[in-house]
Design a protein around this motif. Structure first.
Motif, PDB file in Angstrom:
ATOM      1  N   PRO A  16     -18.407  17.131   2.714  1.00  0.00           N
ATOM      2  CA  PRO A  16     -18.318  16.037   3.691  1.00  0.00           C
ATOM      3  C   PRO A  16     -18.271  14.667   3.020  1.00  0.00           C
ATOM      4  CG  PRO A  16     -20.010  17.606   4.352  1.00  0.00           C
ATOM      5  CD  PRO A  16     -19.566  18.018   2.975  1.00  0.00           C
ATOM      6  N   GLN A  17     -19.100  14.489   1.992  1.00  0.00           N
ATOM      7  CA  GLN A  17     -19.108  13.203   1.291  1.00  0.00           C
ATOM      8  C   GLN A  17     -17.767  12.976   0.614  1.00  0.00           C
ATOM      9  OE1 GLN A  17     -21.558  15.268   1.506  1.00  0.00           O
ATOM     10  NE2 GLN A  17     -23.555  14.272   1.451  1.00  0.00           N
ATOM     11  N   PHE A  18     -17.239  14.046   0.003  1.00  0.00           N
ATOM     12  CA  PHE A  18     -15.964  13.913  -0.701  1.00  0.00           C
ATOM     13  C   PHE A  18     -14.891  13.422   0.265  1.00  0.00           C
ATOM     14  CE2 PHE A  18     -11.866  15.379  -2.225  1.00  0.00           C
ATOM     15  CZ  PHE A  18     -11.872  14.938  -3.539  1.00  0.00           C
ATOM     16  N   ALA A  19     -14.803  14.089   1.413  1.00  0.00           N
ATOM     17  CA  ALA A  19     -13.784  13.709   2.405  1.00  0.00           C
ATOM     18  C   ALA A  19     -13.986  12.264   2.847  1.00  0.00           C
ATOM     19  CB  ALA A  19     -13.852  14.656   3.595  1.00  0.00           C
ATOM     20  N   ALA A  20     -15.252  11.880   3.035  1.00  0.00           N
ATOM     21  CA  ALA A  20     -15.538  10.516   3.492  1.00  0.00           C
ATOM     22  C   ALA A  20     -15.171   9.500   2.416  1.00  0.00           C
ATOM     23  CB  ALA A  20     -17.014  10.395   3.857  1.00  0.00           C
ATOM     24  N   TYR A  21     -15.504   9.817   1.162  1.00  0.00           N
ATOM     25  CA  TYR A  21     -15.170   8.903   0.056  1.00  0.00           C
ATOM     26  C   TYR A  21     -13.656   8.696  -0.033  1.00  0.00           C
ATOM     27  CZ  TYR A  21     -19.947   9.345  -1.905  1.00  0.00           C
ATOM     28  OH  TYR A  21     -21.293   9.318  -2.129  1.00  0.00           O
ATOM     29  N   ILE A  22     -12.929   9.802   0.096  1.00  0.00           N
ATOM     30  CA  ILE A  22     -11.471   9.729  -0.018  1.00  0.00           C
ATOM     31  C   ILE A  22     -10.926   8.810   1.071  1.00  0.00           C
ATOM     32  CG2 ILE A  22      -9.349  11.072   0.355  1.00  0.00           C
ATOM     33  CD1 ILE A  22     -10.354  11.652  -2.356  1.00  0.00           C
ATOM     34  N   ASP A  23     -11.402   9.019   2.301  1.00  0.00           N
ATOM     35  CA  ASP A  23     -10.924   8.189   3.408  1.00  0.00           C
ATOM     36  C   ASP A  23     -11.271   6.722   3.188  1.00  0.00           C
ATOM     37  OD1 ASP A  23      -9.562  10.022   4.881  1.00  0.00           O
ATOM     38  OD2 ASP A  23     -11.268  10.585   6.145  1.00  0.00           O
ATOM     39  N   GLU A  24     -12.494   6.522   2.680  1.00  0.00           N
ATOM     40  CA  GLU A  24     -12.948   5.155   2.458  1.00  0.00           C
ATOM     41  C   GLU A  24     -12.053   4.463   1.416  1.00  0.00           C
ATOM     42  OE1 GLU A  24     -17.081   5.011   1.313  1.00  0.00           O
ATOM     43  OE2 GLU A  24     -16.858   2.925   0.670  1.00  0.00           O
ATOM     44  N   PHE A  25     -11.802   5.176   0.323  1.00  0.00           N
ATOM     45  CA  PHE A  25     -10.988   4.588  -0.739  1.00  0.00           C
ATOM     46  C   PHE A  25      -9.559   4.345  -0.248  1.00  0.00           C
ATOM     47  CE2 PHE A  25      -8.329   5.033  -4.646  1.00  0.00           C
ATOM     48  CZ  PHE A  25      -8.754   3.877  -5.278  1.00  0.00           C
ATOM     49  N   ALA A  26      -9.028   5.331   0.482  1.00  0.00           N
ATOM     50  CA  ALA A  26      -7.668   5.174   1.006  1.00  0.00           C
ATOM     51  C   ALA A  26      -7.598   3.957   1.923  1.00  0.00           C
ATOM     52  CB  ALA A  26      -7.234   6.434   1.740  1.00  0.00           C
ATOM     53  N   GLY A  27      -8.683   3.729   2.666  1.00  0.00           N
ATOM     54  CA  GLY A  27      -8.746   2.568   3.549  1.00  0.00           C
ATOM     55  C   GLY A  27      -8.674   1.272   2.755  1.00  0.00           C
ATOM     56  N   VAL A  28      -9.416   1.252   1.639  1.00  0.00           N
ATOM     57  CA  VAL A  28      -9.415   0.055   0.784  1.00  0.00           C
ATOM     58  C   VAL A  28      -8.001  -0.204   0.255  1.00  0.00           C
ATOM     59  CG1 VAL A  28     -10.243  -0.859  -1.432  1.00  0.00           C
ATOM     60  CG2 VAL A  28     -11.842   0.284   0.128  1.00  0.00           C
ATOM     61  N   VAL A  29      -7.373   0.870  -0.229  1.00  0.00           N
ATOM     62  CA  VAL A  29      -6.045   0.717  -0.824  1.00  0.00           C
ATOM     63  C   VAL A  29      -5.033   0.294   0.244  1.00  0.00           C
ATOM     64  CG1 VAL A  29      -4.190   1.929  -2.038  1.00  0.00           C
ATOM     65  CG2 VAL A  29      -6.577   2.339  -2.668  1.00  0.00           C
ATOM     66  N   LYS A  30      -5.186   0.886   1.413  1.00  0.00           N
ATOM     67  CA  LYS A  30      -4.291   0.524   2.520  1.00  0.00           C
ATOM     68  C   LYS A  30      -4.408  -0.961   2.807  1.00  0.00           C
ATOM     69  CE  LYS A  30      -2.745   3.760   5.951  1.00  0.00           C
ATOM     70  NZ  LYS A  30      -3.082   4.828   6.872  1.00  0.00           N
ATOM     71  N   GLY A  31      -5.642  -1.443   2.786  1.00  0.00           N
ATOM     72  CA  GLY A  31      -5.894  -2.855   3.036  1.00  0.00           C
ATOM     73  C   GLY A  31      -5.228  -3.754   1.994  1.00  0.00           C
ATOM     74  N   LEU A  32      -5.152  -3.258   0.777  1.00  0.00           N
ATOM     75  CA  LEU A  32      -4.555  -4.055  -0.295  1.00  0.00           C
ATOM     76  C   LEU A  32      -3.034  -4.087  -0.188  1.00  0.00           C
ATOM     77  CD1 LEU A  32      -6.692  -2.757  -3.311  1.00  0.00           C
ATOM     78  CD2 LEU A  32      -6.813  -5.037  -2.305  1.00  0.00           C
ATOM     79  N   GLY A  33      -2.503  -3.105   0.529  1.00  0.00           N
ATOM     80  CA  GLY A  33      -1.043  -3.040   0.652  1.00  0.00           C
ATOM     81  C   GLY A  33      -0.417  -2.348  -0.550  1.00  0.00           C
ATOM     82  N   PRO A  34       0.912  -2.241  -0.547  1.00  0.00           N
ATOM     83  CA  PRO A  34       1.579  -1.525  -1.620  1.00  0.00           C
ATOM     84  C   PRO A  34       1.322  -2.167  -2.983  1.00  0.00           C
ATOM     85  CG  PRO A  34       3.092  -1.977   0.187  1.00  0.00           C
ATOM     86  CD  PRO A  34       1.837  -2.730   0.475  1.00  0.00           C
ATOM     87  N   SER A  35       1.285  -1.338  -4.001  1.00  0.00           N
ATOM     88  CA  SER A  35       1.064  -1.847  -5.353  1.00  0.00           C
ATOM     89  C   SER A  35       2.191  -2.792  -5.732  1.00  0.00           C
ATOM     90  CB  SER A  35       1.030  -0.673  -6.323  1.00  0.00           C
ATOM     91  OG  SER A  35       1.368  -1.098  -7.611  1.00  0.00           O
ATOM     92  N   PRO A  36       1.840  -3.954  -6.321  1.00  0.00           N
ATOM     93  CA  PRO A  36       2.886  -4.887  -6.738  1.00  0.00           C
ATOM     94  C   PRO A  36       3.852  -4.250  -7.738  1.00  0.00           C
ATOM     95  CG  PRO A  36       0.677  -5.674  -7.386  1.00  0.00           C
ATOM     96  CD  PRO A  36       0.480  -4.439  -6.586  1.00  0.00           C
ATOM     97  N   ILE A  37       3.352  -3.287  -8.490  1.00  0.00           N
ATOM     98  CA  ILE A  37       4.228  -2.634  -9.472  1.00  0.00           C
ATOM     99  C   ILE A  37       5.326  -1.872  -8.741  1.00  0.00           C
ATOM    100  CG2 ILE A  37       4.322  -0.802 -11.204  1.00  0.00           C
ATOM    101  CD1 ILE A  37       1.596  -1.750 -12.162  1.00  0.00           C
ATOM    102  N   LYS A  38       4.928  -1.246  -7.638  1.00  0.00           N
ATOM    103  CA  LYS A  38       5.898  -0.470  -6.875  1.00  0.00           C
ATOM    104  C   LYS A  38       7.024  -1.368  -6.368  1.00  0.00           C
ATOM    105  CE  LYS A  38       4.487   2.022  -3.233  1.00  0.00           C
ATOM    106  NZ  LYS A  38       3.763   3.182  -2.657  1.00  0.00           N
TER     107      LYS A  38
END
Lengths: 1021, 140
Positions: free
Chosen positions: B113-135
């Motif tokens: 459960p923690q793993f799934a929650a961590y993944i979602d949390e991190f994905a949320g952070v990255v989503k907030g940052l938007g696409p990588s400038p390198i991309k």
């Protein structure tokens, strides 16, 4: 020799918990075939149920899960689940065992553990794995990591099996694995010896009405609490109480429920583990919610094991409250809370309300143990556990039948693991000549060398019934992957792991000349060994294989997003294919070994270790720095056992054993090498000499601490425990003088900052001495001044006897230690505050015995330097893993036993020493050791000799060696393949990228990472 | 334009984190499909170049998951990984990447459960940052 014996080379191990697992793995590696008989549907036992373990707070399932897979995949261990033992006929070396295999109603060869059946099963039943806190279905697996990972049907609950209706599971099973016609069958096996490791039951507190366990939902057992804490438990690790799923703010643990309680629970003994697990649960609870109030109500805190006392101290620092008391009344409130009423140390009444009460329930014999004991023809003791003797702690009353773990007496996990290895030693020793007669080896066709071939990758994408295919569009993934670089063949399969699919994979390898294989299905943790085996059988190097986890990490976790899951599956396969293309053939090489052992130290530990190793058939070099064999055992007097006679006899046996060579007055000076091939230089009375050995057992011992306090050394009437032992052994008239008063002070300079550990043996030893005095002089007056009386396990009975015979126990606390002065009449005056009367008490004693605890050997620094071990802060040798490898040192091929590990009573030293012999035999039983595989390899041309790897390696493997090809060139780092544990830390730390980590090379991982992200590249023409 | 779907690579150690991911699977815990897992023997095998390769290839986030501190099966591999993660977080700034695109977490095998929650949390952070400038540069 082996083929002329009438003895069987097989052993039956009863019980699949940690004790049975350790015994079975040791025996199988020692050269014996093991039948592991488990009553339930899967192995794992109690450890699978626990959340964390003390004193390291390690996750229990993380620790045991690799062991489960080791057992499940071992060619010389056969797991018989749902099986009962009916009878054991014959004698040691030649038993005939009758077993009943109960129906599972599931064809294990077909079940893919997808869980579709459980989803559709309408019958909910109490989930015993979660201690009944929640429900599961009548068709079930106990837990996610279960071995074997196969469903089973609970026949008493199944609607179809009881009423002939339903049949849902059979209808939905995609593998056609359900078989309602399954019947019990009887089997007969021949085995040479038996290990009983069937564990314990948890005390059922219903009978102790005070606790109202069965009436109030918020009074729960500690085992239920373990499941509540567990992330895979009924509340997914959210700490809530059962009645209203509210987070508790105030929890009380009540100790000794079903232990040390004759009146309410009919249990005299101490359950040995409850103090520590309660502290652990309190600490973990406070990690869940830091403002949570955790209180432990206890009689004595028994934190007697290695690092336990420190754990206790840390818990106090973390704010866990300890209340010495006895709780007499529990009353519920309307909001689900419970009011506790108790008397404190001073007899004052208190009343306090808690949100949740955890009963620290004791360990009791299994309900079915009397039946099992009958079938085995062995005796139980008065407490209902298997009868053993102190000096033969794992021998049952029947020759050839051994018992280990909590089936003998309540005990913790490390002690259980030691006993399990010791039982393996005993069970193997009695059939030593039949070693290797029953074991199997795998044979393979010659391997095709593919070094110069262009990659030809075969990709198999598994539907896993509907587990993958119901979410992921497998056809689409197959079509996509056909065009990936180097893919020669890509196809789907209903169940990649089924026997016919494995057959097809093997055919495809040969037919399409495949030289790499990718399977996209479940997890490599459980299935990689099986597919690698298929490669080997098809004549391909087993490391040319890569998995894509599209079930556990894709279809199961993205059930509502089929498009994205399908896209992810394509990505994962693309990544796996990219890595597969770069996979190389890897070989483990055979390395010869010296089938001899070096044992350092000839006390009870070293003597037992040496003798057992020799009796298993391997030569032993026994090094002793003094001119006498026997160690501390020669000075001990015990009421319960003839220690001195035992040690003297042991010395005789060791001295007369043809395979043991003894070096007295000798010490090790330097040692080098690795498992299988060590070379140790020693200094003896006649100069230096050198010993070649394959393994090392370190038993350098410990000794009684010499105190500076309480007039020791100044007043002849102040003795140490061993001085009193001498008076008792010599039958001194001083003991029998009328009107004599004897006093004991416990924990002298022990459990204090400069010596912060409990020495485990002193409480019991003082009690034994007190009882001996009373045996000889019933009128004697005896006082034992103690902080906590730590007579754990069955030793509690001695404590009870001492109290009932008038020994006065006075508790003191470390801030108010007793004071001792020489009195006017040659007697000693001891001032102490009486904890019950709460006023000063003056004791006049003729003799005062100081229980000072045990110091590690003064040789410890040298030993550690020579053998490159590690010491704990207290100076004891540091084992490889505190819970599961208590006999192994961090360096492979090195073991330890006795007081150098930690203070322990003689019976536990014997166990650990015998365990070390079993561990030794797992190495020496082989004709060669296999080295290499998934390890780090240095490229000498790139190495700049910066020593980063030397510093980074957690197990001190890298060293700088001369350049063999050209000694004129500078040297380079080198990792001995036999020593590398395969973590890859050095590879990632190496600034020159001079280290290659096989199977996880930079190139392979970089290719995988890139391919996971970057969409398909055009297939090279 | 459809919603930004980040691409995240998660390096998981075989003993705990990868096992936790499997546990999440067997518990059927649903989490974002934006994360793809790479098995490594120990989080100590996590290497700066692996993360850089991921970013270079267009990953929007990189995650490292190891055993609980004190619970590493190779003693201190996870502590070493942590150091590298912290080091690289600082370096990322220099090449114009937000340090939050790289993170490390510790989980035990049972903590699905923690793993799934961590993944979602991190994905949320990255989503907030938007696409990588390198991309963006890669696309340009």
């Amino acid at each position: 020799m082996a083929n002329t014996t009438t003895k069987s080379g097989a052993v039956m191990v009863i019980g699949g918990g940690i004790a049975g697992i350790q015994s079975a793995l040791d025996l199988a590696e020692m050269g014996f075939y093991v039948y592991m008989v488990e009553k339930g549907p899967a192995i794992g036992g109690r450890m699978a149920q626990l959340d964390k373990t003390f004193p390291t707070n390690d996750c229990s399932i993380c620790m045991i899960s690799p062991k489960l897979n080791d057992v499940g995949g071992h060619i010389n261990i056969e797991i018989l689940t749902l099986t009962d033992v009916l009878s054991v006929k014959g004698s040691e070396g030649d038993f005939t065992v009758k077993l009943r295999k109960n129906p599972r109603y599931i064809d294990m060869s077909k079940c893919i553990a997808c869980g579709e059946c459980a989803t559709k099963c309408p019958k909910k039943v109490s989930n015993y794995f979660n201690e009944g806190v929640d429900t599961r279905k009548a068709i079930y697996v106990e837990y996610a990591q279960a071995v074997p990972l196969k469903f089973s049907i609970n026949a008493e609950e199944c609607i179809y099996l009881t009423k002939g209706k339903c049949g849902n599971c059979k209808k939905v099973c995609p593998a056609d694995a359900v078989n309602y016609e399954d019947k019990a069958e009887e089997l007969s096996l021949k085995v040479g010896s038996v290990v009983v490791a069937s564990g314990f039951d948890v005390f059922d507190p219903t009978v102790a009405e005070t606790y109202r366990y069965s009436q109030w939902p918020n009074v729960i057992t500690s085992m239920e609490y373990e499941r509540i804490l567990s992330a895979s438990g009924p509340f997914q690790g959210h700490l809530v109480r059962p009645s209203d799923h509210k987070e508790p703010k105030k929890i009380a643990w009540l100790q000794c429920v079903g232990s040390r309680d004759v009146n309410r629970c009919d249990k005299r003994y101490c359950s040995a583990v409850c103090c520590m697990y309660a502290i652990k649960e309190a600490v973990i609870s406070k990690e869940h919610a830091s403002d949570l109030e955790a209180s432990i109500f206890y009689m004595d805190i028994r934190t007697y094991g290695k690092d336990f006392e420190k754990y206790y101290n840390r818990a106090q620092d973390a704010g866990v409250r300890f209340v010495r008391s006895r709780v007499h009344t529990l009353t519920p409130t309307t909001d689900g809370n419970v009011i506790l009423e108790y008397l404190d140390d001073l007899g004052e009444r208190h009343s306090e309300t808690f949100d949740l009460i955890v009963l620290s329930v004791g360990l009791t014999p299994r309900v079915n143990l009397p039946t099992l004991a009958d079938s085995l023809g062995i005796d139980l003791n008065e407490e209902g556990f298997i009868q053993t003797q102190p000096l033969t702690p794992i021998n049952s009353t029947r020759a050839g039948v051994f018992a280990c773990g909590a089936v003998n007496e309540p005990k913790d996990i490390p002690t259980t693991v030691m006993e399990a290895s010791a039982a393996a030693e005993a069970a193997g020793r009695v059939i030593a000549e039949a070693k290797g007669t029953m074991t199997k080896t795998r044979t393979y066709p010659p391997e095709r060398d593919i070094k110069d071939e262009v990659p030809r990758i075969g990709v198999f994408i598994c539907h896993c019934g509907i587990n993958i295919a119901s979410v992921i569009n497998v056809e689409e993934v197959v079509n996509y992957c056909k065009d990936l670089p180097f893919v020669e063949l890509c196809t789907n399969t209903l169940f990649a792991c089924s026997a016919d699919s494995l057959g097809k994979i093997k055919e495809a390898i040969i037919e399409h000349k495949l030289n790499r294989l990718v399977v996209a299905s479940c997890t490599p943790r459980t299935h990689e060994p099986m597919f690698r085996e298929a490669l080997a059988q098809a004549g391909l190097n087993k490391y040319l294989f890569e998995m894509a986890n599209i079930r556990d990490q894709d279809s199961w976790v993205h059930q509502k997003e089929p498009v994205k899951a399908t896209q992810k599956a394509k990505d994962l396969v693309r990544g796996a294919v990219a890595k597969a293309a770069l996979l190389e053939q890897m070989y483990q090489t055979k390395m010869g070994l010296t089938k001899e052992a070096l044992v350092v130290g000839a006390g009870a530990a070293g003597l037992n270790s040496a003798l057992s190793i020799a009796q298993l058939g391997y030569p032993v070099h026994l090094l002793e720095r003094s001119d006498t064999l026997g160690g501390n055992g020669l000075k001990i007097f015990s009421r319960e056992k003839d220690v001195r006679g035992y040690v003297a006899n042991l010395v005789k046996e060791v001295e007369s054993h043809p395979l043991i060579k003894i070096y007295k007055n000798s010490v090790p000076k330097t040692s080098h090498g690795f498992v299988g091939n060590f070379e140790t230089k020693c200094q003896g009375p006649d100069g230096e000499f050198s010993i070649s050995h394959g393994v090392t057992v370190l038993c350098p011992g410990g000794h009684a601490h010499t105190p500076k306090s309480y007039l020791y050394g100044e007043n002849p009437k102040v003795l140490l425990s061993l001085d009193l032992d001498e008076l008792l052994a010599s039958n001194s008239p001083e003991i029998k003088k009328p009107g004599q008063t004897f006093a004991f002070i416990q924990c002298v300079e022990s459990r204090e900052p400069e010596r912060p550990y409990c020495s485990k043996i002193c409480c019991t030893h003082s009690i034994e001495s007190a009882l001996t005095i009373l045996d000889r002089n019933p009128e004697a007056t005896i006082y034992i001044l103690a902080r906590d009386v730590r007579s754990y396990g069955f030793r509690e009975k001695l404590y009870q006897e001492a109290r009932s015979r008038g020994v006065r126990f006075i508790k003191y606390c470390v801030d108010h230690k007793p004071e001792v002065v020489a009195g006017p009449n040659g007697r000693l005056q001891i001032k102490i505050n009486d904890h019950i009367l709460n006023r000063p008490l003056l004791i006049e004693a003729d003799y005062l015995t100081l229980a000072t605890g045990i110091d590690p050997t003064p040789m410890r620094e040298e030993i550690v330097e020579v053998f490159k071990g590690q010491l704990s802060a207290e100076g004891f040798l540091f084992e490889a893993h505190m819970k599961l490898r208590p006999v192994d040192l961090a360096t492979d091929g090195q073991y330890l036993a006795g007081l150098a590990h930690y203070p322990k009573p003689l019976e536990e030293t014997i166990v650990q020493a015998k365990a070390s012999a079993a561990r030794v035999a797992t190495i020496l039983s082989k004709d060669h050791i296999m080295v290499g595989g998934v390890i780090a390899v240095v490229d000498p041309d790139k190495c700049a000799v910066c020593c980063t790897c030397v510093r980074a390696c957690p197990v001190q493997v890298p060293k700088i060696v001369r350049n063999e090809k050209d000694p004129a060139l500078r040297g380079h780092a080198f990792m001995e393949p036999a020593m590398c544990h395969g973590c890859g830390v050095c590879v990632s730390e190496c600034p020159g990228k001079a280290i290659k980590f096989q199977f996880f090379t930079d190139e392979q991982l970089l290719a995988k990472v890139e391919a996971l992200i970057v969409e398909k590249k055009a297939k090279p023409a | 334009m459809s919603e930004f779907e980040p691409k995240i690579i998660a390096f998981c150690c075989q003993y705990c984190a990868y096992n936790a991911a499997d546990t999440a699977g067997s518990m059927r815990l649903q989490y974002t499909p934006n994360v793809e897992i790479v098995l490594i023997p120990c989080s100590g095998r996590f290497d700066v170049i692996l993360a850089l390769k991921a970013f270079q290839s267009g990953a929007d986030g990189v995650y490292v998951a190891g055993c609980l501190e004190g619970g590493c099966h190779f003693l201190d591999g996870n502590i070493r990984a942590k150091k590298r993660v912290v080091y690289l977080q600082n370096e990322l700034k220099k090449i114009g990447l937000e340090p939050e695109r790289l993170a490390m977490v510790n989980v035990s095998a049972s903590q699905g459960p923690q793993f799934a929650a961590y993944i979602d949390e991190f994905a949320g952070v990255v989503k907030g940052l938007g696409p990588s400038p390198i991309k963006k540069q890669l696309a340009a």
